[in-house]
Design a protein around this motif. Structure first.
Motif, PDB file in Angstrom:
ATOM      1  N   PRO A 118     -50.967  24.550  24.164  1.00  0.00           N
ATOM      2  CA  PRO A 118     -50.257  25.833  24.295  1.00  0.00           C
ATOM      3  C   PRO A 118     -51.139  27.060  24.095  1.00  0.00           C
ATOM      4  CG  PRO A 118     -49.665  24.738  22.247  1.00  0.00           C
ATOM      5  CD  PRO A 118     -50.481  23.755  23.025  1.00  0.00           C
ATOM      6  N   THR A 119     -52.266  26.920  23.373  1.00  0.00           N
ATOM      7  CA  THR A 119     -53.072  28.113  23.087  1.00  0.00           C
ATOM      8  C   THR A 119     -54.544  27.968  23.480  1.00  0.00           C
ATOM      9  OG1 THR A 119     -53.470  27.312  20.834  1.00  0.00           O
ATOM     10  CG2 THR A 119     -51.578  28.792  21.167  1.00  0.00           C
ATOM     11  N   LYS A 120     -55.038  26.769  23.691  1.00  0.00           N
ATOM     12  CA  LYS A 120     -56.453  26.549  23.957  1.00  0.00           C
ATOM     13  C   LYS A 120     -56.624  25.848  25.308  1.00  0.00           C
ATOM     14  CE  LYS A 120     -57.504  25.986  19.021  1.00  0.00           C
ATOM     15  NZ  LYS A 120     -58.065  25.076  17.994  1.00  0.00           N
ATOM     16  N   PRO A 121     -57.822  25.914  25.877  1.00  0.00           N
ATOM     17  CA  PRO A 121     -58.057  25.224  27.166  1.00  0.00           C
ATOM     18  C   PRO A 121     -58.284  23.723  26.971  1.00  0.00           C
ATOM     19  CG  PRO A 121     -60.048  26.341  26.500  1.00  0.00           C
ATOM     20  CD  PRO A 121     -59.011  26.722  25.483  1.00  0.00           C
ATOM     21  N   HIS A 122     -57.331  23.102  26.322  1.00  0.00           N
ATOM     22  CA  HIS A 122     -57.424  21.674  26.065  1.00  0.00           C
ATOM     23  C   HIS A 122     -56.389  20.935  26.908  1.00  0.00           C
ATOM     24  CE1 HIS A 122     -59.269  22.527  21.827  1.00  0.00           C
ATOM     25  NE2 HIS A 122     -60.081  22.844  22.825  1.00  0.00           N
ATOM     26  N   PHE A 123     -56.688  19.661  27.185  1.00  0.00           N
ATOM     27  CA  PHE A 123     -55.842  18.861  28.067  1.00  0.00           C
ATOM     28  C   PHE A 123     -55.672  17.484  27.426  1.00  0.00           C
ATOM     29  CE2 PHE A 123     -55.117  16.555  32.208  1.00  0.00           C
ATOM     30  CZ  PHE A 123     -53.946  17.225  32.531  1.00  0.00           C
ATOM     31  N   PHE A 124     -54.422  17.087  27.214  1.00  0.00           N
ATOM     32  CA  PHE A 124     -54.114  15.790  26.620  1.00  0.00           C
ATOM     33  C   PHE A 124     -53.804  14.789  27.741  1.00  0.00           C
ATOM     34  CE2 PHE A 124     -52.958  18.946  23.458  1.00  0.00           C
ATOM     35  CZ  PHE A 124     -53.530  18.447  22.303  1.00  0.00           C
ATOM     36  N   VAL A 125     -54.414  13.606  27.651  1.00  0.00           N
ATOM     37  CA  VAL A 125     -54.183  12.524  28.620  1.00  0.00           C
ATOM     38  C   VAL A 125     -53.821  11.276  27.822  1.00  0.00           C
ATOM     39  CG1 VAL A 125     -55.148  11.107  30.466  1.00  0.00           C
ATOM     40  CG2 VAL A 125     -55.807  13.509  30.260  1.00  0.00           C
ATOM     41  N   ALA A 126     -52.636  10.735  28.081  1.00  0.00           N
ATOM     42  CA  ALA A 126     -52.151   9.551  27.370  1.00  0.00           C
ATOM     43  C   ALA A 126     -52.179   8.354  28.305  1.00  0.00           C
ATOM     44  CB  ALA A 126     -50.732   9.785  26.843  1.00  0.00           C
ATOM     45  N   THR A 127     -52.901   7.308  27.890  1.00  0.00           N
ATOM     46  CA  THR A 127     -52.862   6.025  28.586  1.00  0.00           C
ATOM     47  C   THR A 127     -51.879   5.112  27.851  1.00  0.00           C
ATOM     48  OG1 THR A 127     -54.775   5.263  27.300  1.00  0.00           O
ATOM     49  CG2 THR A 127     -55.203   6.301  29.430  1.00  0.00           C
ATOM     50  N   GLN A 128     -51.949   3.830  28.106  1.00  0.00           N
ATOM     51  CA  GLN A 128     -50.991   2.929  27.484  1.00  0.00           C
ATOM     52  C   GLN A 128     -51.169   2.864  25.974  1.00  0.00           C
ATOM     53  OE1 GLN A 128     -51.060  -0.919  29.323  1.00  0.00           O
ATOM     54  NE2 GLN A 128     -50.361  -0.169  31.311  1.00  0.00           N
ATOM     55  N   ARG A 129     -52.388   2.956  25.462  1.00  0.00           N
ATOM     56  CA  ARG A 129     -52.626   2.768  24.025  1.00  0.00           C
ATOM     57  C   ARG A 129     -53.321   3.947  23.345  1.00  0.00           C
ATOM     58  NH1 ARG A 129     -52.274  -2.564  22.098  1.00  0.00           N
ATOM     59  NH2 ARG A 129     -51.771  -4.109  23.686  1.00  0.00           N
ATOM     60  N   TYR A 130     -53.918   4.871  24.100  1.00  0.00           N
ATOM     61  CA  TYR A 130     -54.694   5.940  23.484  1.00  0.00           C
ATOM     62  C   TYR A 130     -54.292   7.290  24.075  1.00  0.00           C
ATOM     63  CZ  TYR A 130     -57.604   1.953  22.164  1.00  0.00           C
ATOM     64  OH  TYR A 130     -58.051   0.756  21.676  1.00  0.00           O
ATOM     65  N   VAL A 131     -54.587   8.336  23.294  1.00  0.00           N
ATOM     66  CA  VAL A 131     -54.394   9.714  23.737  1.00  0.00           C
ATOM     67  C   VAL A 131     -55.744  10.407  23.605  1.00  0.00           C
ATOM     68  CG1 VAL A 131     -53.179  11.875  23.376  1.00  0.00           C
ATOM     69  CG2 VAL A 131     -51.983   9.721  22.993  1.00  0.00           C
ATOM     70  N   ARG A 132     -56.257  10.905  24.717  1.00  0.00           N
ATOM     71  CA  ARG A 132     -57.559  11.564  24.723  1.00  0.00           C
ATOM     72  C   ARG A 132     -57.365  13.062  24.946  1.00  0.00           C
ATOM     73  NH1 ARG A 132     -58.298   6.612  27.310  1.00  0.00           N
ATOM     74  NH2 ARG A 132     -59.982   5.328  26.409  1.00  0.00           N
ATOM     75  N   MET A 133     -58.129  13.856  24.207  1.00  0.00           N
ATOM     76  CA  MET A 133     -58.049  15.306  24.297  1.00  0.00           C
ATOM     77  C   MET A 133     -59.368  15.816  24.885  1.00  0.00           C
ATOM     78  SD  MET A 133     -56.961  18.098  21.384  1.00  0.00           S
ATOM     79  CE  MET A 133     -58.343  17.743  20.320  1.00  0.00           C
ATOM     80  N   TYR A 134     -59.263  16.545  26.012  1.00  0.00           N
ATOM     81  CA  TYR A 134     -60.426  17.046  26.732  1.00  0.00           C
ATOM     82  C   TYR A 134     -60.467  18.567  26.640  1.00  0.00           C
ATOM     83  CZ  TYR A 134     -60.578  12.407  28.911  1.00  0.00           C
ATOM     84  OH  TYR A 134     -60.647  11.060  29.140  1.00  0.00           O
ATOM     85  N   ASN A 135     -61.679  19.097  26.706  1.00  0.00           N
ATOM     86  CA  ASN A 135     -61.893  20.530  26.811  1.00  0.00           C
ATOM     87  C   ASN A 135     -62.160  20.840  28.276  1.00  0.00           C
ATOM     88  OD1 ASN A 135     -62.830  23.203  26.754  1.00  0.00           O
ATOM     89  ND2 ASN A 135     -63.692  22.941  24.688  1.00  0.00           N
ATOM     90  N   LEU A 136     -61.205  21.528  28.942  1.00  0.00           N
ATOM     91  CA  LEU A 136     -61.346  21.794  30.365  1.00  0.00           C
ATOM     92  C   LEU A 136     -62.444  22.805  30.649  1.00  0.00           C
ATOM     93  CD1 LEU A 136     -57.595  21.914  31.448  1.00  0.00           C
ATOM     94  CD2 LEU A 136     -59.199  20.023  31.657  1.00  0.00           C
ATOM     95  N   ALA A 137     -62.680  23.729  29.724  1.00  0.00           N
ATOM     96  CA  ALA A 137     -63.708  24.740  29.953  1.00  0.00           C
ATOM     97  C   ALA A 137     -65.109  24.117  29.912  1.00  0.00           C
ATOM     98  CB  ALA A 137     -63.589  25.863  28.933  1.00  0.00           C
ATOM     99  N   GLU A 138     -65.341  23.239  28.926  1.00  0.00           N
ATOM    100  CA  GLU A 138     -66.651  22.614  28.784  1.00  0.00           C
ATOM    101  C   GLU A 138     -66.725  21.255  29.462  1.00  0.00           C
ATOM    102  OE1 GLU A 138     -67.459  22.412  24.669  1.00  0.00           O
ATOM    103  OE2 GLU A 138     -67.407  24.585  24.349  1.00  0.00           O
ATOM    104  N   GLN A 139     -65.577  20.726  29.906  1.00  0.00           N
ATOM    105  CA  GLN A 139     -65.487  19.423  30.572  1.00  0.00           C
ATOM    106  C   GLN A 139     -66.083  18.320  29.695  1.00  0.00           C
ATOM    107  OE1 GLN A 139     -67.194  19.654  34.474  1.00  0.00           O
ATOM    108  NE2 GLN A 139     -65.819  21.279  35.177  1.00  0.00           N
ATOM    109  N   THR A 140     -65.598  18.269  28.458  1.00  0.00           N
ATOM    110  CA  THR A 140     -66.060  17.266  27.501  1.00  0.00           C
ATOM    111  C   THR A 140     -64.854  16.630  26.824  1.00  0.00           C
ATOM    112  OG1 THR A 140     -66.270  18.967  25.772  1.00  0.00           O
ATOM    113  CG2 THR A 140     -68.249  18.429  27.070  1.00  0.00           C
ATOM    114  N   LEU A 141     -65.078  15.455  26.290  1.00  0.00           N
ATOM    115  CA  LEU A 141     -64.058  14.739  25.517  1.00  0.00           C
ATOM    116  C   LEU A 141     -64.171  15.150  24.061  1.00  0.00           C
ATOM    117  CD1 LEU A 141     -61.859  12.526  25.230  1.00  0.00           C
ATOM    118  CD2 LEU A 141     -63.725  10.871  24.967  1.00  0.00           C
ATOM    119  N   LEU A 142     -63.089  15.691  23.522  1.00  0.00           N
ATOM    120  CA  LEU A 142     -63.107  16.164  22.137  1.00  0.00           C
ATOM    121  C   LEU A 142     -62.838  15.034  21.152  1.00  0.00           C
ATOM    122  CD1 LEU A 142     -61.242  19.584  22.507  1.00  0.00           C
ATOM    123  CD2 LEU A 142     -63.698  19.142  22.454  1.00  0.00           C
TER     124      LEU A 142
END
Length: 720
Positions: free
Chosen positions: A562-586
């Motif tokens: 809601p406030t940062k350029p972050h993107f949450f991606v949920a697979t079957q068992r894990y939730v990964r948080m990415y930084n869209l500006a830097e294109q890195t996995l947080l």
């Protein structure tokens, strides 16, 4: 040769000149023996008449004929030496010898036989001639041979001769003994008496057991021991090793009380914990009241192993010999060993703690109002499963879509339907744009995303909406074209009855199962089935891109921070948080859920809730850890949807059990204070159809109201 007198002096000599040490049965007939005897008598008569030389020649001829040791040789003159020599006739093995004692005809030795796979022969015999490969049939011939020949199973394949050879009775007996785990030797007696080799008079051991010569190290001094001794001597000389001083003997006698022990000032050591004694439930024939019913068994199996009252279910057996082995024996013994190993040996004072004081003091739900408590209205969808709902940013309108392709727009307060759209295919997701200066929503149907403008909009809002979706001047096409195609209707020809803008996604088996907007309303992300099912679309530039070339696992859900350029991606068992500006996995969150079904992020952006099909709801503190801060298990079946209220400290979860759980979730700005989570209300009103309950829940932004859609084809509004 001996004379007759010598024959009389040695009665053990037979007629043929051999010594009969052991009598044997003569296989010849009695007539033959008589003939031999008569022949001897005739010879003796001739000996009396003839001279001594004739007698010796006759006796030598008779002895040669009777022995049959070698065939009669003939004397020839050697071509090399010119001297006479004896030549014996050549032995024909086909007639005069037994082939059972001969070696194998193939004399290639112990070599890999696959060297001859491409050759017509398999080796060479003793004369250097090729041993041709025997003809071998196919699998059908082998099968027919086993059917026609009952003794075919007693043969084995000889790699050296490339053919099957029958096994002897002794070899078959050895194979049978090996299969039955017996000794291969048939004459072996495991119970034979012990032979006392070195016990008794005259059997004492005199010679050593080993006749090996005495090693040299027995009498030659070791140089390594000399080096060690010299090292110790040098240390003593240098003073690095000080010998113990002799203790001066005390003149006073010392007495010890060997029967008395010093009194211990501390408490006695605590004994190891004893295992609990078995009761009636552990019996192999327990009373009927201890046997579980079908409902109790199902409840016990559905309970987590750590929460069960006991580790087993009582079973009834007719006899003790029918009781099977206990499958949890090793685990219980291991636990008992851990109890003994970790048992405290210090007696501790037992703390008197009231169990009620350990339960956290939660505020009363009545003091946490407002929150939804009853169903105010219900909008039917004709009994068709309704999976998608969305509430407008002002909280006045709700759009809902079902599996028949019908999308309805209705008011939240009175439930009046304003407009209905019919699409071809199932409606997988609907989502209202979060912008307040425009008003439109997106609908995911099959391989398309339709942007629809609701009717009865004010003039400025309608103009801004048309300019955003169908501008007069289209933006230039991107440098890297994407497979997603954008098609729009001019603003002058647009109508609220049809979509004004359509996105054609790549072909997929199912419609988009999720649509989520960025907080600014310019980006929308869609999730479809398949490996490359995540797309991010920018409305202003009319450009679509896939953020991931390859994702580990199948993507279930996505969310924008809601406030940062972050993107949450949920697979079957894990939730990964990415930084869209830097294109890195947080970071990668591990909820411990077998299959993630839903998730939502708190308006502050510091907390995340994840629901799964295994009835778990996990609360994550993103600043704290990648493990769940708290795991809630309030539902009895799979979770379908979770949602935070955008303004109130509330969140809700829906499940296939037909219930909606409402919680109070207060998040403090103080990082040292944990969030306050209080269960408030269980809302029941949706019917369970085909094992499916409430699919989706959404909050009304400006009111503590909740909108839910279920498998029974009903959309309900819950008010406070």
């Amino acid at each position: 040769m001996g004379s007759e007198d010598e024959g009389e002096e040695e009665p053990d000599v037979s007629d043929d000149g051999e010594v009969d040490e052991f009598p044997e049965i003569d296989a010849r007939s009695d007539t033959e023996d008589e003939d031999y005897e008569e022949g001897d008598e005739d010879e003796s008569g001739e000996d009396e008449e003839d001279e001594e030389e004739d007698e010796s020649e006759a006796e030598s001829d008779a002895s040669d004929e009777s022995l049959h040791v070698w065939p009669k040789p003939k004397t020839v003159i050697s071509d090399i030496t010119g001297q006479p020599k004896r030549v014996y006739p050549e032995i024909e093995p086909d007639y005069d010898s037994d082939s059972s004692t001969e070696d194998a005809s193939n004399r290639v030795g112990n070599i890999p036989m696959h060297w001859y796979d491409d050759l017509p022969h398999v080796g060479y015999d003793i004369n250097g001639k090729k041993v041709l490969r025997p003809a071998r049939g196919d699998e059908l011939d082998k099968f027919l041979k086993t059917v026609e020949d009952p003794e075919a199973w007693t043969s084995a394949f000889d790699k050296n001769m490339q053919m099957d050879k029958p096994l002897t009775a002794e070899e078959l007996d050895i194979i049978r003994r090996l299969q039955e785990n017996e000794n291969p030797d048939a004459n072996y007696d495991p119970y034979e008496p012990t032979v006392e080799w070195f016990t008794g008079k005259g059997k004492e051991e005199v010679m050593p057991l080993s006749a090996a010569p005495e090693p040299k190290r027995r009498w030659v001094p070791s140089k390594w021991e000399k080096q060690k001794v010299m090292k110790i001597v040098r240390a003593i000389r240098q003073g690095r090793i000080v010998p113990n001083k002799p203790k001066t003997a005390s003149t006073e006698p010392q007495f010890y009380a060997i029967w008395n022990e010093e009194p211990s000032t501390g408490p006695a050591p605590a004994p190891a914990p004893k295992p609990s004694l078995p009761g009636h439930a552990e019996s192999y024939n327990p009373p009927e009241e201890y046997l579980p019913t079908a409902e109790e068994r199902a409840k016990w199996e559905a309970t987590d192993p750590e929460e069960r009252e006991r580790e087993f279910l009582p079973q009834k057996h007719a006899a003790l010999r029918l009781v099977p082995a206990y499958d949890g024996f090793i685990k219980e013994r291991f636990g008992r060993q851990l109890d003994l190993y970790l048992a405290p040996r210090v007696q501790r004072v037992k703390l008197q703690i009231d169990p009620e004081s350990l339960i956290p003091k939660l505020p009363s739900p009545s003091s946490l109002r407002p929150f939804p408590v009853y169903r105010s209205l219900q909008v039917p969808h004709g009994g068709v499963r309704t999976r998608a709902i969305s509430v407008s940013p002002d909280g006045a309108w709700v759009v809902s879509g079902d599996e028949s392709g019908v999308v309805r727009l209705w008011e939240v307060i009175v439930g009046k339907e304003v407009r209905r759209w019919q699409f071809k295919g199932k409606v997988g997701a609907v989502e209202w744009c979060p912008r307040t200066d425009v008003s439109y929503f997106a609908v995911g149907v099959e391989d398309h995303i339709h942007f629809v403008v609701p009717p009865n909009l004010p003039g400025p809002v309608l103009t801004a909406t048309q300019n955003a979706l169908a501008p007069a001047t289209l933006p230039p096409p991107p440098a890297n074209p994407s497979p997603v195609k954008w098609t729009s209707v001019p603003a002058a020809q647009s109508s609220s009855d049809f979509p004004i803008l359509t996105l054609n996604l790549p072909t997929s088996a199912e419609p988009p199962k999720q649509l989520v907007w960025h907080r600014k309303g310019d980006y929308i992300a869609s999730v479809s089935e398949g490996q490359g099912g995540v797309w991010i679309h920018q409305v202003s530039r009319r450009h679509s891109q896939a953020p991931f070339k390859k994702v580990k696992g199948t993507v279930q859900l996505v969310l924008f921070h809601p406030t940062k350029p972050h993107f949450f991606v949920a697979t079957q068992r894990y939730v990964r948080m990415y930084n869209l500006a830097e294109q890195t996995l947080l970071k990668t969150l591990t909820p411990g859920i077998r299959w993630i079904s839903s998730m939502d992020v708190h308006p502050s952006g510091d907390h995340l809730i994840v629901g799964g099909y295994d009835r778990k709801l996990c609360w994550f503190d993103l600043e704290l850890s990648d493990k769940p801060y708290k795991i809630l298990r309030y539902h009895t079946r799979a979770l379908r949807s979770v949602a935070f209220h955008p303004t109130q400290p509330l969140f809700a979860s829906s499940s296939d059990d037909g219930a909606i759980q409402v919680f109070h979730a207060r998040v403090y700005h103080d990082l040292l204070t944990n969030p306050l989570i209080v269960p408030l209300k269980i809302l029941r009103g949706h019917a369970v159809r085909d094992g499916l309950g409430v699919f989706s829940v959404r909050w009304v932004p400006r009111q503590p109201w909740l909108v839910s859609a279920g498998a029974d084809g009903q959309v309900a509004v819950w008010c406070s």
